[in-house]
Design a protein around this motif. Structure first.
Motif, mmCIF file in Angstrom:
data_model
loop_
_atom_site.group_PDB
_atom_site.id
_atom_site.type_symbol
_atom_site.label_atom_id
_atom_site.label_comp_id
_atom_site.label_asym_id
_atom_site.label_seq_id
_atom_site.Cartn_x
_atom_site.Cartn_y
_atom_site.Cartn_z
ATOM 1 N N THR A 156 0.846 -1.188 0.000
ATOM 2 C CA THR A 156 0.000 0.000 0.000
ATOM 3 C C THR A 156 0.882 1.239 0.000
ATOM 4 O OG1 THR A 156 -1.714 -1.155 1.270
ATOM 5 C CG2 THR A 156 -1.824 1.251 1.186
ATOM 6 N N ILE A 157 0.642 2.109 -0.970
ATOM 7 C CA ILE A 157 1.370 3.373 -1.052
ATOM 8 C C ILE A 157 0.495 4.453 -0.435
ATOM 9 C CG2 ILE A 157 0.512 3.947 -3.364
ATOM 10 C CD1 ILE A 157 3.296 5.113 -3.986
ATOM 11 N N SER A 158 1.112 5.356 0.306
ATOM 12 C CA SER A 158 0.349 6.428 0.938
ATOM 13 C C SER A 158 1.238 7.648 1.110
ATOM 14 C CB SER A 158 -0.210 5.970 2.288
ATOM 15 O OG SER A 158 0.847 5.655 3.187
ATOM 16 N N GLN A 159 0.638 8.738 1.534
ATOM 17 C CA GLN A 159 1.391 9.975 1.690
ATOM 18 C C GLN A 159 0.923 10.713 2.933
ATOM 19 O OE1 GLN A 159 0.603 12.551 -1.649
ATOM 20 N NE2 GLN A 159 -1.595 12.275 -1.529
ATOM 21 N N ASP A 160 1.821 11.475 3.486
ATOM 22 C CA ASP A 160 1.509 12.394 4.579
ATOM 23 C C ASP A 160 1.966 13.765 4.116
ATOM 24 O OD1 ASP A 160 1.466 14.016 6.840
ATOM 25 O OD2 ASP A 160 1.976 12.369 8.191
ATOM 26 N N ASN A 161 1.018 14.555 3.621
ATOM 27 C CA ASN A 161 1.387 15.844 3.043
ATOM 28 C C ASN A 161 2.006 16.784 4.072
ATOM 29 O OD1 ASN A 161 0.554 15.118 0.489
ATOM 30 N ND2 ASN A 161 -1.519 15.887 0.784
ATOM 31 N N ALA A 162 1.537 16.680 5.303
ATOM 32 C CA ALA A 162 2.061 17.566 6.345
ATOM 33 C C ALA A 162 3.538 17.305 6.591
ATOM 34 C CB ALA A 162 1.260 17.390 7.628
ATOM 35 N N LYS A 163 3.959 16.067 6.385
ATOM 36 C CA LYS A 163 5.356 15.695 6.614
ATOM 37 C C LYS A 163 6.147 15.586 5.319
ATOM 38 C CE LYS A 163 4.377 13.054 10.840
ATOM 39 N NZ LYS A 163 4.490 11.728 11.509
ATOM 40 N N ASP A 164 5.482 15.828 4.167
ATOM 41 C CA ASP A 164 6.163 15.670 2.880
ATOM 42 C C ASP A 164 6.836 14.300 2.802
ATOM 43 O OD1 ASP A 164 7.147 19.135 2.448
ATOM 44 O OD2 ASP A 164 5.470 18.005 1.597
ATOM 45 N N THR A 165 6.100 13.292 3.165
ATOM 46 C CA THR A 165 6.638 11.940 3.207
ATOM 47 C C THR A 165 5.695 10.975 2.504
ATOM 48 O OG1 THR A 165 7.754 12.408 5.304
ATOM 49 C CG2 THR A 165 7.462 10.094 4.725
ATOM 50 N N MET A 166 6.297 10.045 1.782
ATOM 51 C CA MET A 166 5.548 8.982 1.122
ATOM 52 C C MET A 166 5.938 7.666 1.782
ATOM 53 S SD MET A 166 5.661 7.821 -2.893
ATOM 54 C CE MET A 166 7.404 7.422 -2.859
ATOM 55 N N TYR A 167 4.996 6.740 1.813
ATOM 56 C CA TYR A 167 5.236 5.463 2.462
ATOM 57 C C TYR A 167 4.905 4.304 1.515
ATOM 58 C CZ TYR A 167 4.901 8.477 6.571
ATOM 59 O OH TYR A 167 5.079 9.489 7.477
ATOM 60 N N LEU A 168 5.517 3.170 1.788
ATOM 61 C CA LEU A 168 5.145 1.930 1.124
ATOM 62 C C LEU A 168 5.034 0.863 2.207
ATOM 63 C CD1 LEU A 168 4.559 0.638 -1.666
ATOM 64 C CD2 LEU A 168 6.915 -0.210 -1.619
ATOM 65 N N GLN A 169 3.804 0.504 2.540
ATOM 66 C CA GLN A 169 3.568 -0.568 3.496
ATOM 67 C C GLN A 169 3.585 -1.883 2.729
ATOM 68 O OE1 GLN A 169 3.113 -0.523 6.940
ATOM 69 N NE2 GLN A 169 3.193 -2.756 6.746
ATOM 70 N N MET A 170 4.475 -2.768 3.131
ATOM 71 C CA MET A 170 4.645 -4.038 2.423
ATOM 72 C C MET A 170 4.283 -5.175 3.362
ATOM 73 S SD MET A 170 8.206 -3.256 0.397
ATOM 74 C CE MET A 170 9.190 -3.270 1.881
ATOM 75 N N ASN A 171 3.229 -5.883 3.031
ATOM 76 C CA ASN A 171 2.769 -7.021 3.830
ATOM 77 C C ASN A 171 2.911 -8.301 3.024
ATOM 78 O OD1 ASN A 171 1.977 -5.194 5.872
ATOM 79 N ND2 ASN A 171 -0.064 -4.984 4.981
ATOM 80 N N SER A 172 2.831 -9.421 3.724
ATOM 81 C CA SER A 172 2.918 -10.740 3.078
ATOM 82 C C SER A 172 4.112 -10.805 2.142
ATOM 83 C CB SER A 172 1.623 -11.038 2.314
ATOM 84 O OG SER A 172 0.510 -10.997 3.168
ATOM 85 N N LEU A 173 5.244 -10.377 2.629
ATOM 86 C CA LEU A 173 6.439 -10.322 1.793
ATOM 87 C C LEU A 173 6.883 -11.704 1.346
ATOM 88 C CD1 LEU A 173 8.290 -7.486 3.657
ATOM 89 C CD2 LEU A 173 7.801 -7.490 1.216
ATOM 90 N N LYS A 174 7.410 -11.749 0.132
ATOM 91 C CA LYS A 174 7.886 -12.991 -0.474
ATOM 92 C C LYS A 174 9.368 -12.865 -0.786
ATOM 93 C CE LYS A 174 3.450 -13.449 -2.902
ATOM 94 N NZ LYS A 174 2.809 -13.587 -4.244
ATOM 95 N N PRO A 175 10.083 -13.982 -0.889
ATOM 96 C CA PRO A 175 11.508 -13.902 -1.252
ATOM 97 C C PRO A 175 11.737 -13.137 -2.556
ATOM 98 C CG PRO A 175 11.007 -16.075 -0.418
ATOM 99 C CD PRO A 175 9.690 -15.352 -0.529
ATOM 100 N N GLU A 176 10.823 -13.221 -3.488
ATOM 101 C CA GLU A 176 10.993 -12.504 -4.750
ATOM 102 C C GLU A 176 10.823 -10.995 -4.619
ATOM 103 O OE1 GLU A 176 8.964 -15.127 -4.151
ATOM 104 O OE2 GLU A 176 7.095 -14.957 -5.317
ATOM 105 N N ASP A 177 10.412 -10.521 -3.443
ATOM 106 C CA ASP A 177 10.368 -9.079 -3.200
ATOM 107 C C ASP A 177 11.740 -8.524 -2.807
ATOM 108 O OD1 ASP A 177 7.206 -9.605 -1.615
ATOM 109 O OD2 ASP A 177 7.550 -8.767 -3.614
ATOM 110 N N THR A 178 12.706 -9.410 -2.615
ATOM 111 C CA THR A 178 14.053 -8.984 -2.256
ATOM 112 C C THR A 178 14.625 -8.092 -3.348
ATOM 113 O OG1 THR A 178 14.516 -10.932 -0.909
ATOM 114 C CG2 THR A 178 16.418 -9.761 -1.831
#
Length: 133
Positions: A72-94
């Motif tokens: 899930t990609i998201s943003q916090d405009n007040a902090k000028d920050t973008m996030y990437l929440q990564m769940n159910s990670l797989k070895p191929e995400d390395t």
């Protein structure tokens, strides 16, 4: 000058979660696209894979099929920050994960389909994500 600084990478076991952050500074545009790309080991000579994008003007998002439903990609405009929440990670995400930003020219088009690295002129230094089986 524009600066992007990623953080939050690390090592996890398959099925685990990580959250990446990308702090943005020096940007003069109010609406622009930001994306997360990754480069897997042994693929340094190939184009970075576009994972997700967000249009900071309206919040629309795009996900590559390989991560849809898990990231899930998201943003916090007040902090000028973008996030990437990564769940159910797989070895191929390395991979090394990079955040990137465009000039403001893509508009909402950046979330209409696959994102390409050449459309993003500003890049962070990358953060390593390792998923073990």
């Amino acid at each position: 000058q524009v600066q992007l600084v990623e953080s939050g990478g690390g090592s996890v076991q398959a099925g685990g979660s990580l959250r990446l952050s990308c702090a943005v500074s020096g940007y003069t545009y109010s609406s622009y696209c930001m994306g997360w790309f990754r480069q897997a080991p042994g693929k340094e000579g190939k184009e970075r894979e576009g994972v997700a994008a967000i249009y900071r003007g309206g919040g629309s998002t795009y996900y590559a099929d390989s991560v849809k439903g898990r990231f899930t990609i998201s943003q916090d405009n007040a902090k000028d920050t973008m996030y990437l929440q990564m769940n159910s990670l797989k070895p191929e995400d390395t991979a090394t994960y990079y955040c990137a930003a465009d000039h403001g020219s893509l508009g909402q088009l950046c979330t209409g389909g696959p994102i390409r690295s050449y459309e993003y002129p500003y890049w962070g230094q990358g953060t390593q994500v390792t998923v073990s089986s």
